[in-house]
Design a protein around this motif. Structure first.
Motif, PDB file in Angstrom:
ATOM      1  N   VAL A   9       0.843  -1.198   0.000  1.00  0.00           N
ATOM      2  CA  VAL A   9       0.000   0.000   0.000  1.00  0.00           C
ATOM      3  C   VAL A   9       0.879   1.249   0.000  1.00  0.00           C
ATOM      4  O   VAL A   9       1.717   1.420   0.889  1.00  0.00           O
ATOM      5  CB  VAL A   9      -0.924   0.026   1.239  1.00  0.00           C
ATOM      6  N   ASP A  10       0.666   2.110  -0.977  1.00  0.00           N
ATOM      7  CA  ASP A  10       1.377   3.390  -1.045  1.00  0.00           C
ATOM      8  C   ASP A  10       0.359   4.510  -0.884  1.00  0.00           C
ATOM      9  O   ASP A  10      -0.441   4.767  -1.782  1.00  0.00           O
ATOM     10  CB  ASP A  10       2.099   3.508  -2.394  1.00  0.00           C
ATOM     11  N   LEU A  11       0.372   5.153   0.283  1.00  0.00           N
ATOM     12  CA  LEU A  11      -0.541   6.256   0.568  1.00  0.00           C
ATOM     13  C   LEU A  11       0.180   7.588   0.361  1.00  0.00           C
ATOM     14  O   LEU A  11       1.242   7.809   0.935  1.00  0.00           O
ATOM     15  CB  LEU A  11      -1.055   6.186   2.005  1.00  0.00           C
ATOM     16  N   VAL A  14      -8.688   1.549   2.325  1.00  0.00           N
ATOM     17  CA  VAL A  14      -7.595   0.641   1.981  1.00  0.00           C
ATOM     18  C   VAL A  14      -8.029  -0.809   2.174  1.00  0.00           C
ATOM     19  O   VAL A  14      -7.801  -1.675   1.318  1.00  0.00           O
ATOM     20  CB  VAL A  14      -6.345   0.958   2.830  1.00  0.00           C
ATOM     21  N   HIS A  63      -3.646  10.551  -2.951  1.00  0.00           N
ATOM     22  CA  HIS A  63      -3.884   9.356  -3.758  1.00  0.00           C
ATOM     23  C   HIS A  63      -3.406   8.119  -2.996  1.00  0.00           C
ATOM     24  O   HIS A  63      -2.723   8.222  -1.977  1.00  0.00           O
ATOM     25  CB  HIS A  63      -3.097   9.435  -5.075  1.00  0.00           C
ATOM     26  N   CYS A  64      -3.789   6.957  -3.503  1.00  0.00           N
ATOM     27  CA  CYS A  64      -3.190   5.721  -3.010  1.00  0.00           C
ATOM     28  C   CYS A  64      -3.052   4.747  -4.171  1.00  0.00           C
ATOM     29  O   CYS A  64      -3.776   4.833  -5.164  1.00  0.00           O
ATOM     30  CB  CYS A  64      -4.013   5.094  -1.883  1.00  0.00           C
ATOM     31  N   ARG A  65      -2.099   3.844  -4.045  1.00  0.00           N
ATOM     32  CA  ARG A  65      -1.917   2.743  -4.986  1.00  0.00           C
ATOM     33  C   ARG A  65      -1.715   1.478  -4.163  1.00  0.00           C
ATOM     34  O   ARG A  65      -0.899   1.472  -3.241  1.00  0.00           O
ATOM     35  CB  ARG A  65      -0.716   2.982  -5.906  1.00  0.00           C
ATOM     36  N   VAL A 109       3.181   5.801   4.378  1.00  0.00           N
ATOM     37  CA  VAL A 109       2.339   6.967   4.642  1.00  0.00           C
ATOM     38  C   VAL A 109       3.180   8.240   4.491  1.00  0.00           C
ATOM     39  O   VAL A 109       4.390   8.223   4.730  1.00  0.00           O
ATOM     40  CB  VAL A 109       1.700   6.915   6.049  1.00  0.00           C
ATOM     41  N   ILE A 154      -5.695  12.232   2.416  1.00  0.00           N
ATOM     42  CA  ILE A 154      -5.125  11.696   3.644  1.00  0.00           C
ATOM     43  C   ILE A 154      -5.671  12.417   4.869  1.00  0.00           C
ATOM     44  O   ILE A 154      -5.710  11.857   5.970  1.00  0.00           O
ATOM     45  CB  ILE A 154      -3.571  11.777   3.604  1.00  0.00           C
ATOM     46  N   ILE A 187       2.611  -0.771   4.418  1.00  0.00           N
ATOM     47  CA  ILE A 187       1.974   0.511   4.122  1.00  0.00           C
ATOM     48  C   ILE A 187       2.983   1.651   4.230  1.00  0.00           C
ATOM     49  O   ILE A 187       3.693   1.775   5.235  1.00  0.00           O
ATOM     50  CB  ILE A 187       0.806   0.788   5.098  1.00  0.00           C
ATOM     51  N   ASP A 204       6.430   7.005   3.331  1.00  0.00           N
ATOM     52  CA  ASP A 204       6.238   6.638   1.920  1.00  0.00           C
ATOM     53  C   ASP A 204       7.515   6.782   1.095  1.00  0.00           C
ATOM     54  O   ASP A 204       7.779   5.970   0.198  1.00  0.00           O
ATOM     55  CB  ASP A 204       5.103   7.455   1.294  1.00  0.00           C
TER      56      ASP A 204
END
Length: 405
Positions: free
Chosen positions: A85-87, A124, A91-93, A149, A113, A147, A201
């Protein structure tokens, strides 16, 4: 119950073999014996156990000419799943991958966020469930959730610490959200058996880029988006510092900009002067339509001279900070990522020029400065790699070998 010292030594040996296979350093039994100093019999015993428990697979290559080449080892793709998880700020992916890093399903979406941890992590959780359904895999197969963040994190506990832009997250322990079982919050998918890892992140992006490149042991990954941050790989190891604050370069002071206030409470921070949000605000004040980083990129790509001039000046200002870091850290590579890195010709040229002018020749003799090869996937790639490293650690591999029913 914690494993005994003897059991930990056994697990450490299994972990070492699995990690050597995973990173491609020793893909055959003979190479493992040479790399570890174990006898061939000891290697065979341990490898056979890892194969029998479904963590490794061994394949016989097609014979070429005379003789049969030795069999190759690799991680078993079905051994475990990872949710990466890339927050980001907006956005997120998320990707569901096999233990060896192969993505089974992946999706990106916009989010804020500042909506707070419960709402963001709920989204998520829901998206991980949808990706598992798409991949046709049950949630019990997910053994780690990794994750990233956009704020400072105490990685040992997964606690967000005084983040500048994550409203409502201060002091929040992210793993606790996933620790609750199915039904406690009306969740359809049960993920509470998975280990949850949390990091900044930019750290996970740096590790993703390093793992993908592997042509040097010392790397700085600089994310230039809404803000500016840096992930540090030193000697092949992700460097977080004493409290997890290493790489927070966005708040290094730029001389001559004391009139520019930063959201951290100080003035003259490079992020407040040259970050994407600062550029968008400057262009908006100049009468251009610029609400965020995407608009900055659009204006430059359209050839707007005001936007181009601002971005090139930002490149020189970021270069001043990075030149000092080059003299201090002496990296093999600086990799530029984030949305502003899309303007690699306009931004990178000025960053590179300042670094080579300001840093000493010895520090730049073997230095490469380039944009990310992974682009927007750097975060999920790094998250997946960190999760795999965790699962193949002595304690992690112990849990994999005794997987729940």
């Amino acid at each position: 119950m914690d494993p005994s010292p003897a059991e930990l030594r056994r697990l450490a040996s299994l972990s070492e073999l699995a990690c050597l296979v995973a990173d491609g350093s020793a893909p055959r039994r003979g190479a493992l014996a040479q790399a570890t100093g174990l006898s061939r019999a000891a290697v065979a015993q341990r490898v056979d156990l890892l194969i029998a428990r479904g963590l490794l697979v061994e394949t016989e290559p097609e014979p070429v000419g005379r003789g049969r080449p030795p069999a190759s080892l690799r991680l078993a793709p079905e051994a475990a799943l990872v949710a990466a998880v890339d927050l980001g700020a907006t956005h997120c992916r998320i990707a569901v991958t096999t233990l060896d890093g192969r993505p089974l399903a992946e999706q990106a979406r916009d989010l804020d966020i500042d909506d707070g941890p419960t709402r963001v992590l709920g989204a998520v959780h829901e998206l991980i469930g949808k990706l598992l359904e798409k991949a046709g895999r049950p949630s019990r197969d997910v053994r780690a959730i990794s994750i990233g963040v956009p704020g400072p994190v105490e990685a040992s506990t997964g606690t967000v610490i005084r983040p500048p832009i994550m409203r409502g997250w201060d002091g929040y322990r992210v793993p606790e959200f996933f620790a609750e079982s199915e039904g406690e919050r009306g969740r359809k998918h049960e993920l509470h058996r998975a280990d949850v890892l949390v990091d900044n992140d930019v750290n996970i992006m740096a590790f993703g880029e390093y793992s993908h490149r592997r042509d040097g042991e010392h790397l700085l990954y600089v994310k230039v988006g809404t803000g500016i941050g840096c992930g540090i790989v030193s000697g092949g190891v992700l460097h977080r510092g004493a409290s997890g604050a290493a790489g927070d370069i966005g708040h290094i002071r730029l001389p001559g900009h004391d009139d520019v206030l930063c959201h951290c409470g100080n003035s003259g921070c490079v992020e407040a002067v040259a970050g994407g949000k600062a550029l968008a605000n400057a262009l908006k004040e100049a009468g251009l339509k610029a609400e965020g980083v995407r608009d900055v990129v659009r204006l430059v790509e359209e050839g707007n001279p005001v936007a181009l001039r601002r971005v090139r000046e930002a490149g020189r200002q970021i270069g001043e900070v990075l030149a000092s870091l080059v003299s201090f850290h002496n990296p093999d590579a600086i990799v530029l990522g984030g949305r502003l890195a899309q303007l690699h010709e306009e931004l990178l040229a000025d960053i590179r020029a300042v670094i080579y002018r300001r840093a000493l020749p010895l520090a730049t003799r073997s230095l490469t400065i380039e944009t990310s090869t992974l682009g927007e996937r750097a975060g999920v790639e790094g998250a997946a790699r960190l999760a795999a490293r965790h699962l193949l650690s002595p304690r992690g591999i112990g849990r994999l070998l005794t997987r729940p029913e």
